[in-house]
Design an enzyme around this catalytic site. Structure first.
Site, PDB file in Angstrom:
ATOM      1  N   CYS A 100       0.878  -1.169   0.000  1.00  0.00           N
ATOM      2  CA  CYS A 100       0.000   0.000   0.000  1.00  0.00           C
ATOM      3  C   CYS A 100       0.918   1.222   0.000  1.00  0.00           C
ATOM      4  O   CYS A 100       1.682   1.425   0.952  1.00  0.00           O
ATOM      5  CB  CYS A 100      -0.880  -0.051   1.251  1.00  0.00           C
ATOM      6  SG  CYS A 100      -1.948   1.386   1.469  1.00  0.00           S
ATOM      7  N   CYS A 107      -2.377  15.170   2.581  1.00  0.00           N
ATOM      8  CA  CYS A 107      -3.517  15.123   1.672  1.00  0.00           C
ATOM      9  C   CYS A 107      -4.324  16.394   1.858  1.00  0.00           C
ATOM     10  O   CYS A 107      -4.453  16.893   2.976  1.00  0.00           O
ATOM     11  CB  CYS A 107      -4.397  13.915   1.994  1.00  0.00           C
ATOM     12  SG  CYS A 107      -5.749  13.667   0.808  1.00  0.00           S
ATOM     13  N   CYS A 114     -10.042  10.698   8.612  1.00  0.00           N
ATOM     14  CA  CYS A 114      -8.796  10.123   8.106  1.00  0.00           C
ATOM     15  C   CYS A 114      -7.606  10.880   8.689  1.00  0.00           C
ATOM     16  O   CYS A 114      -7.538  12.105   8.621  1.00  0.00           O
ATOM     17  CB  CYS A 114      -8.782  10.219   6.578  1.00  0.00           C
ATOM     18  SG  CYS A 114      -7.228   9.663   5.841  1.00  0.00           S
ATOM     19  N   CYS A 327      -6.154   1.336   7.403  1.00  0.00           N
ATOM     20  CA  CYS A 327      -6.783   2.346   6.545  1.00  0.00           C
ATOM     21  C   CYS A 327      -7.072   3.611   7.337  1.00  0.00           C
ATOM     22  O   CYS A 327      -7.684   3.563   8.401  1.00  0.00           O
ATOM     23  CB  CYS A 327      -8.112   1.845   5.997  1.00  0.00           C
ATOM     24  SG  CYS A 327      -7.984   0.343   5.052  1.00  0.00           S
TER      25      CYS A 327
HETATM   26  N1  SAH Z   1      -7.400   9.444  -1.002  1.00  0.00           N
HETATM   27  C1  SAH Z   1      -7.692   8.128  -1.503  1.00  0.00           C
HETATM   28  C2  SAH Z   1      -6.678   7.127  -1.047  1.00  0.00           C
HETATM   29  C3  SAH Z   1      -6.676   6.811   0.427  1.00  0.00           C
HETATM   30  S1  SAH Z   1      -7.181   5.174   0.543  1.00  0.00           S
HETATM   31  C4  SAH Z   1      -9.109   7.741  -1.112  1.00  0.00           C
HETATM   32  O1  SAH Z   1      -9.732   8.512  -0.389  1.00  0.00           O
HETATM   33  O2  SAH Z   1      -9.614   6.722  -1.559  1.00  0.00           O
HETATM   34  C5  SAH Z   1      -7.580   4.996   2.158  1.00  0.00           C
HETATM   35  C6  SAH Z   1      -8.956   4.400   2.347  1.00  0.00           C
HETATM   36  O3  SAH Z   1      -9.179   4.328   3.742  1.00  0.00           O
HETATM   37  C7  SAH Z   1     -10.031   5.295   1.777  1.00  0.00           C
HETATM   38  O4  SAH Z   1     -11.118   4.535   1.350  1.00  0.00           O
HETATM   39  C8  SAH Z   1     -10.405   6.093   2.997  1.00  0.00           C
HETATM   40  O5  SAH Z   1     -11.653   6.692   2.873  1.00  0.00           O
HETATM   41  C9  SAH Z   1     -10.359   5.024   4.054  1.00  0.00           C
HETATM   42  N2  SAH Z   1     -10.225   5.570   5.399  1.00  0.00           N
HETATM   43  C10 SAH Z   1      -9.802   6.809   5.750  1.00  0.00           C
HETATM   44  N3  SAH Z   1      -9.829   6.950   7.077  1.00  0.00           N
HETATM   45  C11 SAH Z   1     -10.285   5.776   7.574  1.00  0.00           C
HETATM   46  C12 SAH Z   1     -10.494   5.306   8.891  1.00  0.00           C
HETATM   47  N4  SAH Z   1     -10.246   6.070   9.943  1.00  0.00           N
HETATM   48  N5  SAH Z   1     -10.948   4.037   9.028  1.00  0.00           N
HETATM   49  C13 SAH Z   1     -11.169   3.260   7.956  1.00  0.00           C
HETATM   50  N6  SAH Z   1     -10.964   3.655   6.698  1.00  0.00           N
HETATM   51  C14 SAH Z   1     -10.537   4.901   6.502  1.00  0.00           C
END
Ligand code: SAH
Length: 348
Positions: A100, A107, A114, A327
């Protein structure tokens, strides 16, 4: 001086000067196919190895490495030129090994739940900085073969489009990954998805949906105010049609916020026409967002509701949460509002 994986084939040839052309091909393949450092390229004369070592510094300086899940999850904290920091995660499963990678330091999308969004944007990564994350992870995976790369680390990949796409070309053309084993995850940048749909490699797309009504999504994913669900659905349909790939929708389940029966119904209404697969991720805790993930029983019931509504959904197995590698937990520890716990010494 370009970094090791930022150097173009022409720059590599320039460094090797009047050496025969096959030498720069050997060095290029050494970096990309055999994942070698220049000093390990024993098919090159010692003098050339030294010249490459001196001319091609690595982009990433390892500042910390933490391991979890009995060694099956590894998270690196790298420092880049200029001091920005990014994280990369390697996850080994019985049937695959996934890296990953981060596409930006920080960001700008500002999703409240996030950790990367909470800390703000620092800078774009170069192609070489992203490719090198893959190379480091692939070396660490040996003797197993790194089989998949997901652009789901720090940053919004479609907000760094050209460098991310150049990375994909390099992974596909020079490192031997099939496009089907690469996944770009986006917050839902509609123009970026449109461009992505027009590319000639069938790379997977995952869209971070999290809410399927505009009022809630405006709050959870602020970019929704610019690209609301109607536009997002339309461009997703375009991607599915042109790529022939199945779309994934990511949904971080947040207790009492987006895990109600009405949320399942709205999600199903969005996903069904796209024949999308839904990835449910119980929200992982982050320092700046004081709401918890949906408890396991309610996750199962949410999934069952989707199932009954004709939508295919899986619950993502959380990896690395105890080392803040899961994530949404990736953040530069120097910039995040609360320092996350780390296993290693503080390099600062
Ligand atoms: N900016 C891109 C790539 C990041 S991917 C995107 O938003 O898709 C990371 C993934 O984890 C995304 O789906 C994001 O929404 C999710 N994510 C972010 N914070 C999280 C959290 N606290 N718990 C679970 N998933 C989360």
């Amino acid at each position: 001086m370009p970094t090791r994986y930022d150097a173009t084939p022409e720059q590599l040839a320039g460094i090797l000067g009047d050496e025969p052309a096959y030498r720069s091909r050997q060095a290029w393949d050494g970096l990309h196919r055999r994942l070698q450092r220049p000093d390990e390229m024993t098919d090159l004369p010692v003098e050339l190895r030294q010249r490459l070592t001196d001319s091609l510094p690595p982009a990433l300086t390892e500042r910390d490495r933490t391991v979890a899940d009995d060694g099956e999850t590894v998270k690196w904290l790298f420092e880049l030129d200029g001091g920005a920091r990014v994280e990369t995660v390697l996850m080994a499963y019985p049937d695959r090994v996934t890296a990953c990678v981060s596409s930006q330091a920080g960001c700008a999308m500002n999703c409240q739940f996030c950790a990367t969004g909470q800390a703000g944007f620092t800078r774009q990564l170069t192609t070489g900085e992203i490719v090198e994350q893959v190379a480091v992870a692939a070396r660490a995976a040996l003797p197993r073969r790194l089989s998949r790369v997901v652009f789901m680390g720090m940053g919004e990949p479609l907000a760094n489009y050209d460098r991310v796409w150049a990375t994909i070309r390099r992974l596909h053309g020079d490192m031997g990954f099939s496009a089907r084993h690469l996944t770009v995850s986006t917050v839902g940048l509609v123009p970026g998805i449109r461009r992505f749909a027009g590319e000639d490699l069938p790379v997977n797309l995952a869209v971070s949906l999290h809410a399927a009504n505009d009022a809630l999504r405006d709050e959870l994913v602020p970019i929704n105010r610019r690209y609301p669900l109607g536009q997002l659905a339309e461009v997703c349909a375009h991607y599915v049609e042109t790529s022939g790939r199945r779309l994934s929708l990511e949904w971080a389940l947040i207790d009492g916020i987006n895990d109600r029966p009405s949320d399942a119904a709205e999600l199903a209404a969005f996903a069904r026409p796209l024949r999308a697969h839904v990835n449910l991720i119980p929200l992982n805790p982050t320092p700046g967002y004081l709401v918890r993930g949906t408890p396991p029983g309610a996750v199962r019931s949410f999934r069952a509701q989707l199932d009954a509504l004709g939508v295919n959904a899986t619950v993502r197995i959380t990896r690395g949460s105890e080392i803040a590698a899961a994530c949404g937990q990736l953040a530069d520890p120097q910039r995040s509002p609360v320092t996350v716990r780390r296993g290693g010494p503080d390099p600062a």
